[in-house]
Design a protein around this motif. Structure first.
Motif, short mmCIF file in Angstrom:
data_model
loop_
_atom_site.label_atom_id
_atom_site.label_comp_id
_atom_site.label_asym_id
_atom_site.label_seq_id
_atom_site.Cartn_x
_atom_site.Cartn_y
_atom_site.Cartn_z
N THR A 146 0.83 -1.20 0.00
CA THR A 146 0.00 0.00 0.00
C THR A 146 0.87 1.25 0.00
OG1 THR A 146 -1.72 -1.22 1.18
CG2 THR A 146 -1.89 1.17 1.19
N LEU A 147 1.94 1.24 0.77
CA LEU A 147 2.84 2.40 0.79
C LEU A 147 3.53 2.59 -0.55
CD1 LEU A 147 4.53 2.17 4.30
CD2 LEU A 147 2.93 3.90 3.48
N SER A 148 3.92 1.49 -1.20
CA SER A 148 4.58 1.63 -2.50
C SER A 148 3.61 2.18 -3.55
CB SER A 148 5.20 0.31 -2.95
OG SER A 148 4.21 -0.65 -3.27
N LEU A 149 2.33 1.81 -3.44
CA LEU A 149 1.34 2.34 -4.37
C LEU A 149 1.08 3.83 -4.12
CD1 LEU A 149 -1.05 -0.69 -4.50
CD2 LEU A 149 0.10 0.33 -6.46
N PHE A 150 1.08 4.22 -2.86
CA PHE A 150 0.93 5.64 -2.54
C PHE A 150 2.13 6.43 -3.08
CE2 PHE A 150 1.45 9.35 0.22
CZ PHE A 150 0.22 9.95 0.02
N PHE A 151 3.31 5.86 -2.93
CA PHE A 151 4.52 6.50 -3.47
C PHE A 151 4.40 6.65 -4.98
CE2 PHE A 151 8.84 6.23 -5.24
CZ PHE A 151 9.45 7.28 -4.57
N GLN A 152 3.86 5.64 -5.65
CA GLN A 152 3.69 5.71 -7.09
C GLN A 152 2.74 6.84 -7.49
OE1 GLN A 152 6.40 4.23 -7.97
NE2 GLN A 152 5.37 3.50 -9.78
N ALA B 97 3.90 9.95 -9.71
CA ALA B 97 3.19 10.19 -10.97
C ALA B 97 2.88 11.67 -11.11
CB ALA B 97 1.91 9.36 -11.02
N GLY B 98 2.51 12.29 -10.02
CA GLY B 98 2.28 13.74 -10.04
C GLY B 98 3.57 14.50 -10.29
N MET B 99 4.67 13.99 -9.77
CA MET B 99 5.97 14.64 -9.98
C MET B 99 6.41 14.56 -11.43
SD MET B 99 8.05 13.43 -6.57
CE MET B 99 9.59 14.09 -7.16
N LEU B 100 5.93 13.54 -12.15
CA LEU B 100 6.28 13.39 -13.57
C LEU B 100 5.91 14.65 -14.35
CD1 LEU B 100 5.09 9.77 -14.38
CD2 LEU B 100 7.42 10.62 -14.59
N LEU B 101 4.85 15.31 -13.90
CA LEU B 101 4.35 16.49 -14.61
C LEU B 101 5.21 17.72 -14.38
CD1 LEU B 101 0.58 16.00 -13.76
CD2 LEU B 101 1.77 15.33 -15.87
N SER B 102 5.98 17.73 -13.30
CA SER B 102 6.68 18.96 -12.96
C SER B 102 8.19 18.81 -12.74
CB SER B 102 6.06 19.56 -11.70
OG SER B 102 6.20 18.66 -10.62
N SER B 103 8.72 17.59 -12.79
CA SER B 103 10.12 17.41 -12.45
C SER B 103 10.73 16.25 -13.23
CB SER B 103 10.24 17.14 -10.94
OG SER B 103 11.49 16.61 -10.61
N LEU C 203 13.13 14.54 -12.07
CA LEU C 203 13.40 13.54 -11.04
C LEU C 203 12.20 12.60 -10.87
CD1 LEU C 203 15.24 12.52 -8.73
CD2 LEU C 203 14.16 14.22 -7.26
N GLY C 204 11.01 13.09 -11.17
CA GLY C 204 9.79 12.29 -11.03
C GLY C 204 9.83 11.02 -11.85
N ALA C 205 10.36 11.09 -13.06
CA ALA C 205 10.42 9.89 -13.92
C ALA C 205 11.29 8.81 -13.30
CB ALA C 205 10.94 10.27 -15.31
N MET C 206 12.45 9.21 -12.76
CA MET C 206 13.34 8.23 -12.15
C MET C 206 12.71 7.63 -10.89
SD MET C 206 16.86 8.17 -10.06
CE MET C 206 16.19 9.39 -9.05
N LEU C 207 12.11 8.47 -10.07
CA LEU C 207 11.48 7.98 -8.84
C LEU C 207 10.31 7.05 -9.16
CD1 LEU C 207 11.54 11.17 -6.60
CD2 LEU C 207 12.93 9.12 -6.36
N ASP D 192 9.96 5.20 -11.82
CA ASP D 192 10.53 3.96 -12.34
C ASP D 192 11.02 3.07 -11.20
OD1 ASP D 192 11.49 2.18 -14.45
OD2 ASP D 192 13.50 2.84 -13.86
N VAL D 193 11.76 3.64 -10.28
CA VAL D 193 12.25 2.88 -9.12
C VAL D 193 11.07 2.39 -8.28
CG1 VAL D 193 13.54 3.06 -6.96
CG2 VAL D 193 14.50 4.02 -9.06
N GLY D 194 10.10 3.26 -8.07
CA GLY D 194 8.92 2.87 -7.30
C GLY D 194 8.14 1.74 -7.93
N SER D 195 8.12 1.70 -9.27
CA SER D 195 7.39 0.62 -9.94
C SER D 195 8.05 -0.73 -9.66
CB SER D 195 7.32 0.87 -11.45
OG SER D 195 8.59 0.73 -12.07
N ARG D 196 9.36 -0.74 -9.58
CA ARG D 196 10.07 -1.99 -9.28
C ARG D 196 9.81 -2.43 -7.84
NH1 ARG D 196 13.99 -2.27 -13.62
NH2 ARG D 196 13.91 -0.28 -14.72
#
Length: 109
Positions: A3-9, A13-19, A21-25, A27-31
Protein backbone atom coordinates in the motif's frame (compact mmCIF):
# COMPACT_ATOMS: atom_id res chain seq x y z
CA UNK A 1 4.55 -2.28 2.18
CA UNK A 2 2.44 -2.76 -0.93
CA UNK A 3 0.00 0.00 0.00
CA UNK A 4 2.84 2.40 0.79
CA UNK A 5 4.58 1.63 -2.50
CA UNK A 6 1.34 2.34 -4.37
CA UNK A 7 0.93 5.64 -2.54
CA UNK A 8 4.52 6.50 -3.47
CA UNK A 9 3.69 5.71 -7.09
CA UNK A 10 0.76 8.12 -7.01
CA UNK A 11 2.98 10.86 -5.60
CA UNK A 12 5.74 10.31 -8.14
CA UNK A 13 3.19 10.19 -10.97
CA UNK A 14 2.28 13.74 -10.04
CA UNK A 15 5.97 14.64 -9.98
CA UNK A 16 6.28 13.39 -13.57
CA UNK A 17 4.35 16.49 -14.61
CA UNK A 18 6.68 18.96 -12.96
CA UNK A 19 10.12 17.41 -12.45
CA UNK A 20 12.66 15.31 -14.32
CA UNK A 21 13.40 13.54 -11.04
CA UNK A 22 9.79 12.29 -11.03
CA UNK A 23 10.42 9.89 -13.92
CA UNK A 24 13.34 8.23 -12.15
CA UNK A 25 11.48 7.98 -8.84
CA UNK A 26 8.39 6.55 -10.56
CA UNK A 27 10.53 3.96 -12.34
CA UNK A 28 12.25 2.88 -9.12
CA UNK A 29 8.92 2.87 -7.30
CA UNK A 30 7.39 0.62 -9.94
CA UNK A 31 10.07 -1.99 -9.28
CA UNK A 32 9.48 -1.78 -5.54
CA UNK A 33 5.70 -2.06 -6.04
CA UNK A 34 6.10 -5.13 -8.26
CA UNK A 35 8.49 -6.71 -5.76
CA UNK A 36 6.04 -6.00 -2.94
CA UNK A 37 3.30 -7.71 -4.97
CA UNK A 38 5.48 -10.80 -5.35
CA UNK A 39 6.28 -10.79 -1.63
CA UNK A 40 2.54 -10.53 -0.92
CA UNK A 41 1.98 -13.75 -2.88
CA UNK A 42 4.87 -15.49 -1.11
CA UNK A 43 3.65 -14.42 2.34
CA UNK A 44 0.09 -15.54 1.54
CA UNK A 45 1.30 -18.96 0.35
CA UNK A 46 3.49 -19.41 3.43
CA UNK A 47 0.62 -18.46 5.74
CA UNK A 48 -1.67 -20.90 3.93
CA UNK A 49 0.38 -24.05 3.29
CA UNK A 50 2.78 -24.47 6.20
CA UNK A 51 0.85 -22.11 8.44
CA UNK A 52 -2.54 -23.78 7.99
CA UNK A 53 -4.33 -20.55 7.17
CA UNK A 54 -7.06 -19.83 4.66
CA UNK A 55 -6.24 -20.01 0.93
CA UNK A 56 -8.31 -16.86 0.31
CA UNK A 57 -5.40 -14.40 0.76
CA UNK A 58 -3.46 -16.37 -1.88
CA UNK A 59 -6.24 -15.61 -4.35
CA UNK A 60 -6.23 -11.93 -3.41
CA UNK A 61 -2.43 -11.72 -3.69
CA UNK A 62 -2.33 -13.59 -7.00
CA UNK A 63 -5.02 -11.36 -8.46
CA UNK A 64 -3.11 -8.32 -7.31
CA UNK A 65 0.07 -9.62 -8.94
CA UNK A 66 -1.84 -9.97 -12.21
CA UNK A 67 -3.05 -6.36 -11.89
CA UNK A 68 0.51 -5.23 -11.11
CA UNK A 69 1.77 -7.03 -14.21
CA UNK A 70 -0.85 -5.32 -16.38
CA UNK A 71 0.04 -2.00 -14.76
CA UNK A 72 3.72 -2.43 -15.59
CA UNK A 73 2.92 -3.30 -19.22
CA UNK A 74 0.62 -0.28 -19.55
CA UNK A 75 3.27 1.99 -18.04
CA UNK A 76 6.00 0.75 -20.37
CA UNK A 77 3.62 1.11 -23.34
CA UNK A 78 2.81 4.70 -22.24
CA UNK A 79 -0.97 4.19 -22.07
CA UNK A 80 -1.90 6.69 -19.33
CA UNK A 81 -5.62 6.47 -20.13
CA UNK A 82 -5.60 2.96 -18.64
CA UNK A 83 -2.45 3.11 -16.48
CA UNK A 84 -3.69 5.91 -14.23
CA UNK A 85 -7.20 4.55 -13.50
CA UNK A 86 -5.78 1.07 -12.89
CA UNK A 87 -3.34 2.60 -10.41
CA UNK A 88 -6.23 4.21 -8.54
CA UNK A 89 -8.11 0.88 -8.47
CA UNK A 90 -5.00 -0.93 -7.26
CA UNK A 91 -4.48 1.55 -4.43
CA UNK A 92 -8.11 1.14 -3.36
CA UNK A 93 -7.87 -2.66 -3.47
CA UNK A 94 -4.61 -2.55 -1.55
CA UNK A 95 -6.21 -0.41 1.16
CA UNK A 96 -9.11 -2.87 1.31
CA UNK A 97 -6.76 -5.86 1.64
CA UNK A 98 -4.77 -4.02 4.30
CA UNK A 99 -7.94 -3.26 6.25
CA UNK A 100 -9.08 -6.86 5.99
CA UNK A 101 -5.70 -8.08 7.25
CA UNK A 102 -5.71 -5.66 10.18
CA UNK A 103 -9.24 -6.58 11.24
CA UNK A 104 -8.76 -10.30 10.60
CA UNK A 105 -11.51 -10.45 7.97
CA UNK A 106 -10.86 -12.36 4.77
CA UNK A 107 -8.48 -14.79 6.45
CA UNK A 108 -11.11 -17.24 7.60
CA UNK A 109 -11.90 -20.23 5.38
Amino acid sequence: MQTLSLFFQAATAGMLLSSSLGAMLHDVGSRVMYGASMLYVLAAVLAWRPGGGSPRPVLYASGFLVLASVQVVLGIAHVPSLHVPLGVVMFGLSLLAFGMAVTGRGTKS
